[in-house]
Design an enzyme around this catalytic site. Sequence first.
Site, PDB file in Angstrom:
ATOM      1  N   GLY A  12       0.867  -1.330   0.180  1.00  0.00           N
ATOM      2  CA  GLY A  12      -0.100   0.091  -0.039  1.00  0.00           C
ATOM      3  C   GLY A  12       0.827   1.307   0.078  1.00  0.00           C
ATOM      4  N   ASN A  14       1.373   2.956  -2.624  1.00  0.00           N
ATOM      5  CA  ASN A  14       0.791   4.063  -3.498  1.00  0.00           C
ATOM      6  C   ASN A  14      -0.674   4.428  -2.810  1.00  0.00           C
ATOM      7  OD1 ASN A  14       1.973   4.218  -6.270  1.00  0.00           O
ATOM      8  ND2 ASN A  14       2.172   2.058  -5.855  1.00  0.00           N
ATOM      9  N   ARG A  61     -14.549 -16.132  -9.907  1.00  0.00           N
ATOM     10  CA  ARG A  61     -14.010 -14.687  -9.971  1.00  0.00           C
ATOM     11  C   ARG A  61     -15.337 -14.061  -9.904  1.00  0.00           C
ATOM     12  NH1 ARG A  61      -8.890 -13.869 -10.666  1.00  0.00           N
ATOM     13  NH2 ARG A  61      -7.646 -15.528 -11.472  1.00  0.00           N
ATOM     14  N   LEU A  89      -9.852  -9.478 -13.413  1.00  0.00           N
ATOM     15  CA  LEU A  89     -11.067  -9.143 -13.220  1.00  0.00           C
ATOM     16  C   LEU A  89     -11.933  -9.367 -14.143  1.00  0.00           C
ATOM     17  CD1 LEU A  89     -10.008  -5.333 -11.903  1.00  0.00           C
ATOM     18  CD2 LEU A  89     -11.175  -7.184 -10.519  1.00  0.00           C
ATOM     19  N   ASN A 101      -5.438   2.251 -13.604  1.00  0.00           N
ATOM     20  CA  ASN A 101      -4.421   0.803 -12.802  1.00  0.00           C
ATOM     21  C   ASN A 101      -3.318   1.572 -13.170  1.00  0.00           C
ATOM     22  OD1 ASN A 101      -3.709  -1.424 -11.559  1.00  0.00           O
ATOM     23  ND2 ASN A 101      -2.928  -2.028 -13.620  1.00  0.00           N
ATOM     24  N   HIS A 103       0.618   0.375 -13.801  1.00  0.00           N
ATOM     25  CA  HIS A 103       1.277  -0.761 -13.903  1.00  0.00           C
ATOM     26  C   HIS A 103       3.041  -0.381 -14.176  1.00  0.00           C
ATOM     27  CE1 HIS A 103       1.881  -4.830 -15.300  1.00  0.00           C
ATOM     28  NE2 HIS A 103       2.605  -4.351 -16.371  1.00  0.00           N
ATOM     29  N   SER A 130       3.196   3.047 -16.103  1.00  0.00           N
ATOM     30  CA  SER A 130       2.235   3.343 -16.775  1.00  0.00           C
ATOM     31  C   SER A 130       0.946   3.524 -16.029  1.00  0.00           C
ATOM     32  CB  SER A 130       1.965   2.468 -18.111  1.00  0.00           C
ATOM     33  OG  SER A 130       2.899   2.175 -19.088  1.00  0.00           O
ATOM     34  N   THR A 135      -9.481  -2.239 -18.576  1.00  0.00           N
ATOM     35  CA  THR A 135     -10.756  -2.732 -19.442  1.00  0.00           C
ATOM     36  C   THR A 135     -10.492  -4.324 -19.486  1.00  0.00           C
ATOM     37  OG1 THR A 135      -8.939  -3.282 -21.235  1.00  0.00           O
ATOM     38  CG2 THR A 135     -10.238  -1.141 -21.053  1.00  0.00           C
ATOM     39  N   LEU A 138      -6.136  -7.732 -19.624  1.00  0.00           N
ATOM     40  CA  LEU A 138      -5.388  -7.251 -18.538  1.00  0.00           C
ATOM     41  C   LEU A 138      -4.260  -6.438 -18.920  1.00  0.00           C
ATOM     42  CD1 LEU A 138      -4.358  -8.229 -15.552  1.00  0.00           C
ATOM     43  CD2 LEU A 138      -3.048 -10.059 -16.704  1.00  0.00           C
ATOM     44  N   ASP A 139      -4.016  -5.512 -18.230  1.00  0.00           N
ATOM     45  CA  ASP A 139      -3.104  -4.230 -18.375  1.00  0.00           C
ATOM     46  C   ASP A 139      -3.189  -3.791 -20.037  1.00  0.00           C
ATOM     47  OD1 ASP A 139      -1.962  -4.357 -15.908  1.00  0.00           O
ATOM     48  OD2 ASP A 139      -0.802  -6.050 -16.241  1.00  0.00           O
ATOM     49  N   GLU A 168       6.053   6.008  -9.726  1.00  0.00           N
ATOM     50  CA  GLU A 168       4.605   5.561  -9.402  1.00  0.00           C
ATOM     51  C   GLU A 168       3.924   6.763  -8.361  1.00  0.00           C
ATOM     52  OE1 GLU A 168       4.463   0.917  -9.948  1.00  0.00           O
ATOM     53  OE2 GLU A 168       4.355   1.656  -8.095  1.00  0.00           O
TER      54      GLU A 168
HETATM   55  C1  GRF Z   1       3.268  -1.231  -7.563  1.00  0.00           C
HETATM   56  O1  GRF Z   1       4.602  -1.414  -8.125  1.00  0.00           O
HETATM   57  C2  GRF Z   1       2.153  -1.528  -8.696  1.00  0.00           C
HETATM   58  O2  GRF Z   1       2.516  -0.780  -9.917  1.00  0.00           O
HETATM   59  C3  GRF Z   1       1.982  -3.017  -8.974  1.00  0.00           C
HETATM   60  O3  GRF Z   1       1.974  -3.430  -7.567  1.00  0.00           O
HETATM   61  C4  GRF Z   1       2.629  -2.505  -6.675  1.00  0.00           C
HETATM   62  C5  GRF Z   1       2.066  -2.261  -5.603  1.00  0.00           C
HETATM   63  O4  GRF Z   1       2.978  -1.399  -4.611  1.00  0.00           O
HETATM   64  N1  GRF Z   1       0.756  -3.382  -9.640  1.00  0.00           N
HETATM   65  P1  GRF Z   1       2.043  -1.019  -3.316  1.00  0.00           P
HETATM   66  O5  GRF Z   1       1.410  -1.904  -2.588  1.00  0.00           O
HETATM   67  O6  GRF Z   1       1.427   0.389  -3.776  1.00  0.00           O
HETATM   68  O7  GRF Z   1       3.280  -0.554  -2.296  1.00  0.00           O
END
Ligand code: GRF
Length: 180
Positions: A12, A14, A61, A89, A101, A103, A130, A135, A138-139, A168
Site C-alpha cells: 500500500g 501507492n 471470480r 477482473l 490502474n 502498472h 504506466s 478494461t 489485463l493491463d 509511481e
Molecule cells: C506497484 O508496483 C504497482 O505498480 C503494482 O503493484 C505494486 C504495488 O505497490 N501493480 P504498493 O502496494 O502500492 O506499495
Amino acid sequence: MKKLLILFSGEGSNLENLIRTFQESVDIYAITNRPDAGGIARAKKYGVRVTVIDHTCFESREAFDTELLKAIDSIKPDLTVMAGFMRILTPIITANVRAINVHPSLLPKYKGGKAIERSFESGDIECGVSVHWVTEELDGGSVIAQDSFLRSQDESFESFSGKIRKIEHQLLPKVVSKLL
Ligand code: GRF
C-alpha cells in the site's frame, strides 16, 4: 467533495501516497481483497476505513467481482484507482466501473505479473511506469500517462525497483488529480 476509491492488495505505498496527497480535498475510501495486506494499517493511520473482501471466501471470480461491485456501488466513487490490486477482473467490474490502474512497466511491454522483474531482466535501457484505463484485457486499456528513466549501468534490482516506485508515486497522483 469528490469520492476516490483505492483498491489494493499489498504494502500500500501507492495507497498511502494517494491518501497523503488527497486527504484534505477528497473523500477517500479503500477496499482490499487480502485481510493481511500491509496497506490496511497504513490507511488506518490516516483514519481511512478499509473494507476487506477476502477473495478466498468466494468460489469463482464472478462471485467475488459481484460482491466487489456491490461495495463499489454503495460508495459511488467518482474514480476508482487500482494501486497494486492483484486480481484478474471479469467484465462484472471492467464493464461497470470507471477505473484506472498503475502498472510498473512501459506498456504494452510486460503486461501481467512480475512486471518489475521482467523489465529489469530485459536489459531495456529505458524503463518506467504506466497509468491506464482498466478494461477487460489485463493491463491492456488505453494508456493515460507514462513516465520513464534510463537505467544506469550495473544498476541493482533494489535501485531499479526504487526508481519505479518513485515514479509511481509522482505519476499516479498527477493523473488522479487530472481525472477528478
Ligand atoms: C506497484 O508496483 C504497482 O505498480 C503494482 O503493484 C505494486 C504495488 O505497490 N501493480 P504498493 O502496494 O502500492 O506499495
